[in-house]
Design a protein around this motif. Structure first.
Motif, short mmCIF file in Angstrom:
data_model
loop_
_atom_site.label_atom_id
_atom_site.label_comp_id
_atom_site.label_asym_id
_atom_site.label_seq_id
_atom_site.Cartn_x
_atom_site.Cartn_y
_atom_site.Cartn_z
N GLU A 1 31.45 22.49 66.09
CA GLU A 1 30.06 22.95 66.10
C GLU A 1 29.56 23.27 67.50
O GLU A 1 28.78 24.19 67.70
CB GLU A 1 29.10 21.99 65.39
N GLU A 2 30.09 22.50 68.49
CA GLU A 2 29.65 22.73 69.87
C GLU A 2 30.13 24.12 70.35
O GLU A 2 29.38 24.90 70.90
CB GLU A 2 30.23 21.63 70.76
N SER B 1 28.34 26.92 68.35
CA SER B 1 26.94 27.09 68.74
C SER B 1 26.82 27.78 70.11
O SER B 1 25.98 28.65 70.31
CB SER B 1 26.23 25.75 68.64
N ARG C 1 25.37 27.77 62.30
CA ARG C 1 25.62 26.78 61.26
C ARG C 1 26.49 27.40 60.15
O ARG C 1 27.43 26.78 59.66
CB ARG C 1 24.29 26.28 60.71
N THR D 1 30.03 27.62 61.35
CA THR D 1 30.63 26.27 61.41
C THR D 1 31.00 25.81 60.00
O THR D 1 32.10 25.28 59.78
CB THR D 1 29.64 25.28 62.05
N ASP D 2 30.08 26.00 59.02
CA ASP D 2 30.35 25.56 57.65
C ASP D 2 31.63 26.20 57.12
O ASP D 2 32.45 25.53 56.50
CB ASP D 2 29.18 25.93 56.72
N LYS E 1 34.62 24.61 58.80
CA LYS E 1 34.86 23.23 58.36
C LYS E 1 35.43 23.20 56.95
O LYS E 1 36.22 22.31 56.62
CB LYS E 1 33.56 22.43 58.44
#
Ligand SMILES: Nc1ncnc2c1ncn2[C@@H]1O[C@H](COP(=O)(O)OP(=O)(O)OP(=O)(O)O)[C@@H](O)[C@H]1O
Length: 549
Positions: free
Chosen positions: A465-466, A469, A483, A486-487, A490
């Protein structure tokens, strides 16, 4: 043609010519050939006998710049020597003002006939006011184009150090070159450097902001108020405060905060909102830069076909923002695999294009596909084959994983001269990829995946996420976008930068990120890898991505 010289009973001499039929005659004295009637003290400018116009204070003649061969406007203004001397400092500043939307001021002097004479750029088609009357009501496209040009001029004046306040912006002081639709701010005689607040009450009452009348002083925002009134005149065709009989009545209404009656006639909510921001109280009033970014003034994009391969399958298209030739979004389009809807959807999803342009741009791409279809049909007369070759809107797609290589923001040559206003425009429509970075640099990066993002080194154990972002931020995407990316990562068990580094090209395709997002993350990763020590970058693959670390 027969020519006659006639002396009228009042002593006036006329030269007339009769047409061969004898039914028509022409007054030749009205068609005197242009002749030089005066030369400037330095010999450069030659005044002609053609009057371009007369105002309350000055007469304007056509003249010729004998050094450059241009036609210019020779302005004669009756004044005393003392007044002329008082003006000299301001005038010398005006000579420095150089902008495509401000009438250039070339030279000036005081004549032996007690006239202040100045030579300015000649405008061919009169004032905006005359034009509005001529066109009855200009359409919104024209109003937008004019407004943008006036604002460009105002941005220039207000960004001068110290700011220059025009103080008499009105449609009579904005001039047009009809052939190219160019609009320029003229009559800079009232302009003043803003060294602190200004106090002199000057201008045209209908266009003067309320703060001009109080003794607290005023700023360049008075020009914005006046621009708001010009916009009102452009869209209604009426002079603001037409309901008032004299300047005193206008003054009373303005200081009471009563709006001009014609404001009620403005139908378009965007225009109304913009005018309200212009004529709001000084502390709430927009700046010229803010106005230019108002939705009403955003430029409409269109799509052009740049190139295509001999098979006519891979097209290179460009989204062009009309009137902003330096700004474009270039993208590839595979006619077999892509559809206009998908590509446009992706551009919107990736915040490359505003949602409001969705229908327009989809339509534009389909228009190009239809045009190509026509060519194809015309070429081989085989409609069936052509249709299968050009799946237009709604056609089934085999997906575009990796086939559509990129959506790239490109700036054409000369972009280094791009004005701040154009950049602001750009910010309103397309997120800047790297704020503060030179436009050329953006282009290089986007066109060349090997090029770098201005990011730091990320060790393998950095949470995903870092990294995502930071990448989204560098690309000026919002955090919601980060986000979403990232989702998706993941979901595929990619929890760290190390996991991302271990991906192969085919793995990337499976993540179901858009082409643009994939490209952005890959580039950020490559940059991060590049920034690592030479020791740790020894095992990078051909894409600049580390393998198996
Ligand atoms: N640069 C120019 N190029 C062509 N025509 C011009 C130019 N400047 C002025 N004119 C013509 O001369 C006319 C008079 O000019 P202008 O309106 O600036 O005079 P003024 O006496 O300062 O104005 P006002 O009466 O508005 O106070 C204009 O309406 C226009 O037709």
């Amino acid at each position: 043609m027969t020519q006659l010289h006639i002396e009228e009973t009042n002593g006036r001499h006329l030269n007339v010519a009769f047409s061969p039929s004898g039914n028509d005659f022409f007054d030749l004295s009205k068609h005197d050939p242009e002749t030089i009637v005066e030369i400037s003290p330095n010999g450069r400018y030659a005044k002609l006998n053609t009057v371009l116009g007369k105002g309350a204070y000055k007469v304007v003649y056509k003249a010729i710049d004998r050094e450059e061969g241009y036609e210019v406007a020779w302005n004669c203004f009756q004044t005393t020597k003392a007044q002329f001397n008082a003006l000299s400092q301001e005038i010398s500043i005006l000579k420095e003002v150089r902008h495509p939307n401000i009438i250039a001021f070339h030279d000036w002097w005081y004549s032996k006939d007690n006239e202040f004479i100045f030579v300015a750029e000649l405008m061919t088609s009169g004032t905006l006011r005359e034009y509005i009357r001529k066109l009855s009501l200009p359409n919104m496209k024209i109003v937008k184009r004019w407004s943008r040009q006036i604002l460009k001029g105002l941005i220039y004046l207000h960004s001068h150090d110290p700011p220059i306040i025009h103080r008499d912006i009105k449609c009579d002081n904005i001039f047009i070159n009809g052939a190219h639709g160019e609009v320029k701010i003229g009559d800079m005689g009232t302009a003043k450097m803003k060294l602190g607040k200004k106090y002199t009450v000057i201008g045209t009452p209908e266009f003067m902001a309320p703060e001009m009348y109080d003794e607290k002083g005023y700023s360049e925002k008075v020009d914005i108020y006046a621009f708001g009134m010009c916009l009102l005149e452009m869209v209604t065709g009426e002079y603001p405060y037409n309901e008032c009989k004299n300047a005193a009545q206008v003054y009373k209404k303005v200081i009471q905060g009563s709006r001009p009656e014609c404001l009620n006639k403005v139908q378009d909510p965007e225009v109304l909102d913009l005018i309200n921001h212009c004529i709001a109280p000084e502390n709430e009033r927009y700046t010229a830069r803010q106005i230019v970014n108002h939705p009403f003034l955003l430029v409409e994009p269109e799509v052009v076909l740049l190139t295509m391969d001999p098979e006519k399958v891979n097209l290179s298209l460009q989204l062009v923002f009309k009137g902003m030739d330096k700004l474009a979004v270039k993208f590839n389009f595979n006619v077999v695999k892509d559809t206009a809807e998908e590509v446009v959807g992706e551009m919107i999803e990736e915040q490359v294009l505003l949602e409001k342009y969705k229908t327009l741009i989809t339509h534009e791409i389909n228009r190009i596909l239809r045009e190509l279809n026509k060519i194809q049909n015309g070429d081989d007369q085989n409609k069936e084959e052509a249709n299968s070759l050009w799946p237009i809107s709604g056609a089934s797609s085999t997906g575009y994983g990796g086939s559509r290589s990129n959506i790239a923001l490109t700036i054409s040559p000369g972009s280094m001269a791009q004005t701040q206003m154009e950049r602001n425009f750009m910010n309103g429509m397309i997120s800047p990829l790297y704020p503060g970075m030179e436009p050329n640099r953006r282009r290089e990066w986007l066109n060349d995946p090997e090029d770098s993002l201005p990011m730091r080194e990320y060790p393998n154990d950095t949470p995903i996420e870092e990294f995502v972002s930071d990448t989204a931020q560098a690309l000026h995407r919002d955090m919601e976008k980060a986000r979403q990316w990232t989702d998706k990562l993941k979901k595929e068990d990619i929890m760290t930068v190390g996991d991302l580094r271990r991906l192969h090209d085919e793995d990337w395709a499976g993540i179901k990120l858009t082409v643009f997002a994939t490209r952005a993350l890959k580039n950020a990763l490559a940059e991060s890898t590049r920034l690592r020590s030479p020791r740790s970058t020894a095992s990078t693959n051909s894409n600049g991505h580390e393998e198996g670390l």
